[in-house]
Structure formats: structure tokens, C-alpha cells
Design a protein around this motif. Structure first.
Motif, PDB file in Angstrom:
ATOM      1  N   ALA A 229     -25.255 -61.200  -9.435  1.00  0.00           N
ATOM      2  CA  ALA A 229     -24.001 -60.848  -9.362  1.00  0.00           C
ATOM      3  C   ALA A 229     -23.473 -60.913 -10.794  1.00  0.00           C
ATOM      4  O   ALA A 229     -22.714 -59.940 -10.943  1.00  0.00           O
ATOM      5  N   LEU A 230     -23.862 -61.851 -11.820  1.00  0.00           N
ATOM      6  CA  LEU A 230     -23.568 -61.727 -13.120  1.00  0.00           C
ATOM      7  C   LEU A 230     -24.140 -60.401 -13.765  1.00  0.00           C
ATOM      8  O   LEU A 230     -23.269 -59.947 -14.569  1.00  0.00           O
ATOM      9  N   PHE A 231     -25.441 -59.972 -13.378  1.00  0.00           N
ATOM     10  CA  PHE A 231     -25.830 -59.066 -14.044  1.00  0.00           C
ATOM     11  C   PHE A 231     -25.102 -57.798 -13.719  1.00  0.00           C
ATOM     12  O   PHE A 231     -24.761 -57.008 -14.690  1.00  0.00           O
ATOM     13  N   PHE A 232     -24.914 -57.621 -12.492  1.00  0.00           N
ATOM     14  CA  PHE A 232     -24.070 -56.126 -12.097  1.00  0.00           C
ATOM     15  C   PHE A 232     -22.720 -56.252 -12.322  1.00  0.00           C
ATOM     16  O   PHE A 232     -22.141 -55.248 -12.970  1.00  0.00           O
ATOM     17  N   CYS A 233     -22.193 -57.406 -12.445  1.00  0.00           N
ATOM     18  CA  CYS A 233     -20.627 -57.409 -12.958  1.00  0.00           C
ATOM     19  C   CYS A 233     -20.670 -56.923 -14.581  1.00  0.00           C
ATOM     20  O   CYS A 233     -19.821 -56.207 -14.816  1.00  0.00           O
ATOM     21  N   SER A 234     -21.562 -57.448 -15.210  1.00  0.00           N
ATOM     22  CA  SER A 234     -21.419 -57.452 -16.572  1.00  0.00           C
ATOM     23  C   SER A 234     -21.766 -55.912 -16.773  1.00  0.00           C
ATOM     24  O   SER A 234     -21.390 -55.174 -17.713  1.00  0.00           O
ATOM     25  N   TYR A 235     -22.987 -55.545 -16.234  1.00  0.00           N
ATOM     26  CA  TYR A 235     -23.297 -53.775 -16.244  1.00  0.00           C
ATOM     27  C   TYR A 235     -22.286 -52.868 -16.055  1.00  0.00           C
ATOM     28  O   TYR A 235     -22.078 -52.181 -16.662  1.00  0.00           O
TER      29      TYR A 235
END
Length: 215
Positions: free
Chosen positions: A69-75
Motif C-alpha cells: 500500500a505504501l509503495f502504490f500510494c507513493s507511486y
């Protein structure tokens, strides 16, 4: 992007990333255990062989959702903020930057989990809680981030190639059929993009992360 639309997109990225990360980690976990034991300096059989191949699933499953979730939110956040400021032919660069930021953010959760998981996979008689406590006692908090920069050195090159390729394949397919891609088509694009880079440093990283607990 309007504030309401932005909030909806953030929630979509958060939920879809969490679900995808959790499903992938749980379904593929036995293969990951076998890989880690093959890479262990103790040898495959001494590390457990094919016994208890779900060892360490708890911490991996617990952290897979927030990490993804952190990856895709940041992305998505970097794309939404930076993308509109640059012309179309610079969008692959935007995606590369977004993927790099996403990896740096996600690895704050992923690396400690990976360390505990891999040491649990290689040590059949130690619980995840015991491994975490031993790591903190022997190595301190930094022990939970052992290999953080090595992980980034592996993950960032992979992602900055994979995600622009993924986005490009989706655009090409959408242009060919003159309609947005379906979820299954996006998945096919992701599978193809994932084959464009080989993680050759994975063996060294696994050994580096588990060696301190085994010595």
C-alpha cells in the motif's frame, strides 16, 4: 486533479496495493521459503528442506499489505504531482522517479519484515518474536534494517525499468483496442514487464540478511 477525485484515487491505490501485496505474498510464500533455504549458507536440507514451508508467514502476511500500500500510494502520488508539470514524452521519467520513491517508502516496512521472515525460514526452531527480540538485543534497531540499502540497490533498478514498461504496454494496448485496458489486461502487461529485469543480487541479499542470526 480535483481534491475529491484525488482522495478517491489515493484510497484506490491504498486498497488495491494492499490486497495485491497480501495475495501475492501468501500465495507465493512456499516458493519464497524454498528459495531462501537454497540460498542459506547452512544448505537446503539443514535449513529445513521441504518441511514447514509456511514458516515465517505471519510477519510476512502482516506487513505485506502496508508495504504494498505504501509503495502504490507513493507511486501514484508522485505521478499525480509531477506528471502534469511535464510534457508527455517525459512521462516515463516521471514513472521512474515515482517507482524509486515508492521503493524507498515501502522498504521502511518491507526490510524488517524480510529479515524476520528469512531468518524464520532458515531457523526452524525459532519463532518470529524470538528472532525479532534476538535481533534487537544483538544488533540493535539497526539490525532490523540490515541490508536496507542493498535492498534499494536491488529493487529500485528493477522498478524503474518495470513500471515505465508496464505503463507503456498498457498505453499501447489501449491505443490498439481504442479503449482503456481491462484489469486482466493490466495484469498481463505487468507480468510481461516483470520479466524485463533479473534480480541477480537476490542471493547475496538473502545471505546478508540471515547470516548474522546464523553465526
Amino acid at each position: 486533479m480535483e481534491p475529491r477525485e484525488s482522495q478517491s484515487s489515493y484510497r484506490t491505490a491504498l486498497l488495491s496495493g494492499a490486497c495485491a501485496g497480501f495475495a501475492a505474498d501468501v500465495l507465493l510464500y512456499p516458493l519464497d521459503t524454498i528459495k531462501t533455504r537454497l540460498q542459506s549458507k547452512q544448505g537446503f536440507t539443514a535449513s529445513g528442506g521441504l518441511r514447514n514451508i509456511y514458516a515465517g508467514l505471519g510477519p510476512a502476511a502482516l506487513a505485506s499489505a502496508p508495504g504494498a500500500a505504501l509503495f502504490f500510494c507513493s507511486y501514484e502520488m508522485v505521478k499525480w504531482k509531477l506528471g502534469p508539470t511535464l510534457p508527455t514524452h517525459y512521462q516515463p521519467l516521471v514513472q521512474m522517479v515515482a517507482a524509486g520513491v515508492g521503493e524507498m517508502t515501502a522498504c521502511m516496512v518491507r526490510v524488517p519484515t524480510e529479515i524476520i521472515k528469512q531468518r524464520r525460514q532458515a531457523q526452524q526452531h525459532a519463532s518470529a518474536v524470538h528472532i525479532a527480540r534476538s535481533t534487537l538485543r544483538v544488533e540493535g534497531p539497526a539490525g532490523l534494517y540490515r541490508g536496507y540499502f542493498t535492498t534499494l540497490a536491488r529493487e529500485i533498478p528493477f522498478s524503474i525499468i518495470q513500471f515505465p514498461v508496464w505503463e507503456g504496454l498498457k498505453l499501447a494496448w489501449a491505443a490498439q483496442q481504442q479503449s482503456p485496458v481491462e484489469p486482466w489486461q493490466a495484469a498481463v502487461c505487468g507480468a510481461l514487464a516483470g520479466q524485463c529485469f533479473c534480480r541477480r543480487s537476490d542471493t547475496d541479499l538473502s545471505c546478508f540478511q540471515i547470516c548474522a542470526f546464523q553465526t
